[in-house]
Enzyme design. Structure first.
Site, PDB file in Angstrom:
ATOM      1  CG  ASP A  47      -2.073   0.958   1.113  1.00  0.00           C
ATOM      2  OD1 ASP A  47      -1.855   2.091   0.643  1.00  0.00           O
ATOM      3  OD2 ASP A  47      -3.200   0.590   1.508  1.00  0.00           O
ATOM      4  CB  SER A  88      -6.340   2.184   0.332  1.00  0.00           C
ATOM      5  OG  SER A  88      -5.045   2.726   0.390  1.00  0.00           O
TER       6      SER A  88
END
Ligand code: MG
Ligand code: ZN
Length: 368
Positions: A47, A88
């Site tokens: 991420d 995200s």
């Protein structure tokens, strides 16, 4: 003559448009040889890991990164349905489900229609499925593969959807969203009734050698790698592979290095590097398995870059690596996609993040 050309021209135009709008992979994957069809896919998402984060870790590792063992590289554009810079939720949903949605949404189109993720397609095709992460298991990235909610903030709803998802293995933090809920439900009891072994520590996790596993190893988010989390992600990755590989139909596993993103938000170079190196260790475990197993495709990518980092200083002999951040948020720059194993060659060129779902779907040989 004039009459003929006016009739033919539109037909050619239509064929031309159809051919052009058909994505490259749809043509390339029409006849995939058996040797290029993976039985298993391990998808590892760093991420916030852009090329700059990868390169800083590569420098800090003294040029000894596992990700470098991948044989093919592509770029992935990460913009969401409503923003040049994704979050995200939309970024995870694009990779997991093959659709661009609005920032903050999970497993749904912008109009809140739920869509099916590659994890659920794998499950519906008889494969075992799992996720492992260094944040709450109900956080945006793992949630995108398992659940569908209009807002990533609905973490108690996400926990409830995990219970009914049919997933075989999930490992991360976030025990409290299952057992310390506002609605008083004890989802950990329900998970046990659904024949999951519920574990709350790494040693307990290591003792599980078969069946379904709910690893809720921390009350909330796991700590930083160098503040007590240690090898949790690598151990979770090897444990997940061990449990999932029992299925003769194969498996799908998503592994996330969640805190590379948080380091970018904090503009903390050392945190960013240690989290990327920790993620790379999990990549090494996936690659070791794929090298032996030969039927496993490993994909290493990111949902977006975080921090707008620039690598300004480094030394491959000493491992010194430094640079500057231009933002405390995500950036819009495309992210790398590294692949290894059967099907790896199909990941090439400039992709959309949604192409990752489409390629995984085609390479598995699934039908809609
Ligand atoms: Mg994440
Ligand atoms: Zn972020």
């Amino acid at each position: 003559m004039k009459k003929l050309s006016t009739q033919i021209l539109p037909v050619f135009l239509i064929i031309g448009i159809l051919t052009f709008s058909n994505n490259i992979f749809a043509q390339k994957t029409n006849s995939i040889p058996k040797s290029e069809q993976p039985r298993n896919i391990i998808l590892l998402i760093g991420d916030g890991m852009g090329l700059a984060q990868f390169y800083a870790a590569m420098t800090a590792s003294r040029d000894n990164l596992n990700i470098s063992r991948c044989t093919h590289i592509a770029l992935s554009r990460t913009f969401s349905a409503d923003d040049y810079v994704t979050d995200s939720g939309a970024g995870g949903t694009a990779i997991a489900c093959g659709i661009k949605t609005n920032n903050g949404m999970i497993g749904m189109l912008p109009d809140s229609t739920a869509v099916t993720s590659i994890l659920h397609y794998a499950r519906l095709n008889g494969k075992s499925t799992g996720v492992a992460t260094t944040c709450d298991i109900t956080h945006a990235t793992p949630a995108s593969f398992v659940t569908s909610v209009p807002s990533r903030k609905m973490e108690e709803d996400i926990a409830l959807q995990f219970l009914y998802s049919g997933i075989d293995v999930f490992i991360g933090g976030g025990f409290d969203n299952f057992a310390m809920r506002k609605d008083g439900l004890m989802l950990t009891d329900s998970l046990e009734k659904f024949s999951y072994k519920v574990v709350t520590s790494i040693p307990e996790m290591m003792d599980v050698t078969s069946g379904k596993l709910a690893g809720l190893l921390y009350p909330k988010h796991p700590p930083k790698f160098n503040e007590g989390r240690g090898d949790m992600l690598s151990l979770a990755t090897s444990k997940a592979i061990e449990l999932l590989e029992d299925n003769k139909n194969g498996f799908f596993l998503m592994v996330e290095g969640s805190q590379i993103d948080w380091a970018g938000h904090d503009n903390d170079v050392n945190y960013m590097i240690s989290e990327t190196l920790d993620f790379d260790k999990a990549v090494g475990i996936a690659l070791d398995y794929a090298e032996k197993n030969k039927e496993t495709l490993v994909i290493v990518t990111a949902d977006h870059e975080t921090g707008g980092f620039a690598n300004l200083e480094g030394n491959f002999s000493t491992g010194e690596a430094n640079g500057k951040f231009t933002s405390d948020n995500h950036s819009g720059i495309p992210v790398p996609v590294f692949t290894f194993g059967p099907g790896a060659m199909y990941f090439e060129g400039l992709l959309e993040n949604t192409d990752l779902f489409k390629l995984m779907f085609e390479l598995y040989g699934f039908k809609k």
